[in-house]
Design a protein around this motif. Structure first.
Motif, PDB file in Angstrom:
ATOM      1  N   PHE A  94       0.837  -1.208   0.000  1.00  0.00           N
ATOM      2  CA  PHE A  94       0.000   0.000   0.000  1.00  0.00           C
ATOM      3  C   PHE A  94       0.870   1.255   0.000  1.00  0.00           C
ATOM      4  N   LEU A 101       3.317   8.595   0.055  1.00  0.00           N
ATOM      5  CA  LEU A 101       3.743   7.892   1.265  1.00  0.00           C
ATOM      6  C   LEU A 101       5.193   7.415   1.139  1.00  0.00           C
ATOM      7  N   MET A 171       1.273  14.665  10.555  1.00  0.00           N
ATOM      8  CA  MET A 171       0.358  14.038  11.504  1.00  0.00           C
ATOM      9  C   MET A 171      -0.923  13.516  10.854  1.00  0.00           C
ATOM     10  N   ARG A 172      -1.356  14.168   9.772  1.00  0.00           N
ATOM     11  CA  ARG A 172      -2.609  13.716   9.151  1.00  0.00           C
ATOM     12  C   ARG A 172      -2.533  12.255   8.729  1.00  0.00           C
ATOM     13  N   TYR A 173      -1.324  11.788   8.397  1.00  0.00           N
ATOM     14  CA  TYR A 173      -1.200  10.394   7.957  1.00  0.00           C
ATOM     15  C   TYR A 173      -1.196   9.409   9.124  1.00  0.00           C
ATOM     16  N   VAL A 175      -3.141   9.610  11.619  1.00  0.00           N
ATOM     17  CA  VAL A 175      -4.558   9.372  11.886  1.00  0.00           C
ATOM     18  C   VAL A 175      -5.209   8.655  10.702  1.00  0.00           C
ATOM     19  N   ALA A 176      -4.850   9.065   9.490  1.00  0.00           N
ATOM     20  CA  ALA A 176      -5.450   8.437   8.302  1.00  0.00           C
ATOM     21  C   ALA A 176      -5.162   6.934   8.243  1.00  0.00           C
ATOM     22  N   PHE A 177      -3.995   6.532   8.727  1.00  0.00           N
ATOM     23  CA  PHE A 177      -3.636   5.112   8.669  1.00  0.00           C
ATOM     24  C   PHE A 177      -4.560   4.228   9.500  1.00  0.00           C
ATOM     25  N   ILE A 178      -5.358   4.824  10.371  1.00  0.00           N
ATOM     26  CA  ILE A 178      -6.352   4.015  11.096  1.00  0.00           C
ATOM     27  C   ILE A 178      -7.186   3.211  10.093  1.00  0.00           C
ATOM     28  N   VAL A 179      -7.536   3.832   8.972  1.00  0.00           N
ATOM     29  CA  VAL A 179      -8.423   3.146   8.016  1.00  0.00           C
ATOM     30  C   VAL A 179      -7.733   1.972   7.317  1.00  0.00           C
ATOM     31  N   PRO A 180      -6.620   2.169   6.618  1.00  0.00           N
ATOM     32  CA  PRO A 180      -6.022   0.988   5.963  1.00  0.00           C
ATOM     33  C   PRO A 180      -5.554  -0.069   6.958  1.00  0.00           C
ATOM     34  N   THR A 182      -6.880  -0.848   9.729  1.00  0.00           N
ATOM     35  CA  THR A 182      -8.057  -1.570  10.220  1.00  0.00           C
ATOM     36  C   THR A 182      -8.679  -2.418   9.103  1.00  0.00           C
ATOM     37  N   THR A 211      -6.624   2.963  16.790  1.00  0.00           N
ATOM     38  CA  THR A 211      -7.007   4.349  17.041  1.00  0.00           C
ATOM     39  C   THR A 211      -6.308   4.874  18.297  1.00  0.00           C
TER      40      THR A 211
ATOM     41  N   LEU B  63      -6.810   7.202   2.894  1.00  0.00           N
ATOM     42  CA  LEU B  63      -8.008   6.684   3.566  1.00  0.00           C
ATOM     43  C   LEU B  63      -8.742   5.650   2.706  1.00  0.00           C
ATOM     44  N   ILE B 215      -9.484  14.197  11.090  1.00  0.00           N
ATOM     45  CA  ILE B 215      -8.188  14.710  10.636  1.00  0.00           C
ATOM     46  C   ILE B 215      -8.284  16.193  10.313  1.00  0.00           C
ATOM     47  N   ASP B 226       3.744  20.563  10.447  1.00  0.00           N
ATOM     48  CA  ASP B 226       3.694  19.224  11.043  1.00  0.00           C
ATOM     49  C   ASP B 226       2.388  18.496  10.765  1.00  0.00           C
ATOM     50  N   PHE B 227       1.386  19.233  10.294  1.00  0.00           N
ATOM     51  CA  PHE B 227       0.080  18.618  10.044  1.00  0.00           C
ATOM     52  C   PHE B 227       0.153  17.713   8.809  1.00  0.00           C
TER      53      PHE B 227
END
Lengths: 227, 227
Positions: A94, A101, A171-173, A175-180, A182, A211, B63, B215, B226-227
């Motif tokens: 991925f 990424l 940082m957005r990634y 949190v976003a990685f929660i989806v793939p 999971t 999470t 996502l 997010i 950093d975001f």
């Protein structure tokens, strides 16, 4: 999947056999345990998490995380024990298919750094083991904060001594990685003949644990009073 | 569930009937549309999101968010259209059962502020509608940034002019809410006789959309680079 990345994923598997990259070590209970470069949970070099016990308990409540989830995660640990490498193949595939990424694993020249990818991969595998072991004690909390720091510009690239194209994992990634992380896990949890109900329990517990990890890793990005 | 909170949840429903709290307004296409105090999407008072189009596209890829999810969300919009209040009852019940969450809706005295809870509830319902409408354009992005700001100490409590026990919603809860908002939605998506496959598609799309929202709301908590 990007072919170069598939090769990198395979080369990461072969790193398990390389002296210096990883080695076996006898533990007190006689079991062989892998030592992973840069994996420092429970050692004095780890940062101290500022989260209080009360805050952590409240956070788990908000995540609907109960002792039943601890049990389900430990069931998942047994289910995943011999599937860690195929899971990492999916995740690295991925990452490899998404240039935005790949850049986080690339050197100053823009090309992915195989040694860096391999080192992270070994720790990523251990993260699956630690997350499903679900011993969320103070040593684990401290180590999550340490891992968060290693994604910020304070510590990124330092563990492996690499020169990277990016000084920070945005940082957005995290949190976003929660989806793939999971979504891709369910088929692996279903592979050992457990009932649909047990698979769902393991999957929900994994979702909560991922999470929880994302939140704890995000802590050093945010001013103390706002986290 | 905390009895006082159950009453507050019910009183929030009754606020729909109160003059001044909410009213009907004819729109160009002749349909009645509710105007919600403090709901300002698409108006000039909304902040501008710093996220670029390229960053937003990369975020959606991370996502696993595709056009199929847009379609599934719009199917969910139709499924949820007459279930918004029962969904909010569940969520407000969850908040009400957790004193560490109630505190964010409480005044300086520590008692929950019903007017504040009601105002937020009306916007929370509209957030379900906007999230499932899945028109994720620049106006929507700007409004997500505005909503993020309203959780930070820069704008919390300002929209409703309240004095609150807390000057900020701690960011850890924005992310933690991904779990209860996702887990509690599935039964509502399954209530209108759709196939298990369609329910799963709607649920996965909702999971991705909730994570996307968390997010984007977290952006103003984090230094720009950093975001």
């Amino acid at each position: 999947m990007n072919t170069r990345f598939r090769l990198l994923a395979l080369s990461a598997v072969s790193a398990l056999l390389l002296p210096g990259a990883v080695f076996s070590q006898a533990t007190d209970d006689g079991k062989a345990r892998r030592a992973i470069p840069g994996y420092t949970m429970g050692t004095p070099v780890v940062a101290r998490s500022p989260i209080t016990d009360a805050e952590f308990e409240a956070l788990k409540k908000t995540l609907l995380f109960t002792n039943e989830d601890v049990q389900a995660l430990r069931m998942a640990a047994r289910v995943l024990d011999d599937q860690i490498e195929p899971v990492l193949d999916v995740w690295y595939g991925f990452v490899g298919a998404n240039p935005h990424l790949v850049t986080y694993f690339s050197g100053k020249t823009g090309a992915p750094n195989p040694a860096y990818l391999n080192a992270v991969r070994l720790r990523f595998g251990q993260w699956i083991r630690d997350t499903t072991a679900a011993n969320y004690d103070r040593a684990w909390l401290d180590y999550q904060y340490e891992l968060g720091l290693r994604h910020t510009r304070l510590k990124k690239n330092k563990t492996d001594g690499v020169e990277s194209a990016s000084p920070v994992i945005h940082m957005r990634y995290l949190v976003a990685f929660i989806v793939p992380l999971t979504a891709t896990m369910k088929p692996f949890l279903a592979k050992k003949g457990h009932s649909a109900e047990d698979v769902e329990k393991m999957h929900q517990a994994w979702f909560k644990a991922v999470t929880l990890t994302a939140i704890l890793w995000a802590q050093p990005y945010v001013p103390a009073g706002d986290f």
